[in-house]
Enzyme design. Sequence first.
Site, short mmCIF file in Angstrom:
data_model
loop_
_atom_site.label_atom_id
_atom_site.label_comp_id
_atom_site.label_asym_id
_atom_site.label_seq_id
_atom_site.Cartn_x
_atom_site.Cartn_y
_atom_site.Cartn_z
N SER A 14 0.81 -1.22 0.00
CA SER A 14 0.00 0.00 0.00
C SER A 14 0.85 1.27 0.00
CB SER A 14 -0.91 -0.01 1.24
OG SER A 14 -0.14 -0.33 2.39
N TYR A 154 15.30 2.45 14.41
CA TYR A 154 15.15 2.05 12.99
C TYR A 154 16.43 1.35 12.52
CZ TYR A 154 14.16 2.68 7.94
OH TYR A 154 13.94 2.48 6.59
N LYS A 158 16.91 -2.55 11.19
CA LYS A 158 17.40 -2.90 9.84
C LYS A 158 18.70 -3.69 9.93
CE LYS A 158 14.18 -1.12 7.10
NZ LYS A 158 13.34 -1.93 6.20
#
Length: 240
Positions: A14, A154, A158
């Site tokens: 999306s 973040y 990752k």
Amino acid sequence: MDLTGKIALITGASGGIGTSIANRLSGMGMHLVITGRNAEKLEILKKEIEKSGTKAHMIVADISVPDTPKQLIRETIQIFGKLDVLVNNAGYAILKSLEKTDVDDWDQSIAVNARAPFFMCKESIPYLQESSCATILNISSVVGRLGYVNQAVYTASKHALMGFSKVLAKEVQPLGIRVHTIAPGGVATDMVKTTRSDLDVTQLIHPKEIADIVEFLLKHRGNGIIDNINIRRSNSTPFA
Ligand SMILES: NC(=O)c1ccc[n+]([C@@H]2O[C@H](COP(=O)([O-])OP(=O)(O)OC[C@H]3O[C@@H](n4cnc5c(N)ncnc54)[C@H](OP(=O)(O)O)[C@@H]3O)[C@@H](O)[C@H]2O)c1
């Protein structure tokens, strides 16, 4: 490699990069399972894909919920009977100093960026190993190898994604499953507005350029295997 009629599951379809990859794979003749939380955006994408002549099955789901990966793979097999390509693209990024980051920030980031792709990979292995073009693509980030100020959680998530991808690639190579990571710098999507609002938008990577890489990796199934691709903005530092 001709991918006509092959089945791909794309998380975060999306959003910017996911939508671009979905449109590209559909253009290559693949049938898709597209997933995310935003039903309206998925509905628009589903119509676009169907217009181009391939099938799209949408699943509205929150991937931070522990059972979601199993359910997504199960529904994919129920609908299409097989899975050839898994694209772990959904991502969550917040901009906060380490000092201000709380346990909810940590849990949500790790859940979306690391735990969900980990279990998507695990659940998909039995099906992917039956495919002649079995591929897992994990969308990482430049912060999967570097560290940026105010992106501690973040960055940690990752790095986790990169870490397990290295082990996964070794464990599934004997099963004929290829694992690639793609690690971009700033890409022109909603996310970069949160993480790097300071960047010159004219220099950002276009989501279609990530789709170009995905197309190349899927079509190029020779003896030379690319494990990871780093791609950076045109005004960032080379070889940084
Ligand atoms: N943009 C960049 O500069 C950049 C750079 C390097 C790496 N990346 C990585 O590229 C990937 C795609 O990001 P993007 O730039 O396209 O950002 P985006 O436009 O914000 O898209 C993020 C996607 O992740 C989905 N998502 C987030 N949380 C979710 C949840 N809890 N459950 C299900 N889906 C969830 C969103 O779906 P819903 O909104 O429908 O929930 C959306 O489709 C991410 O993994 C990101 O870390 C981006």
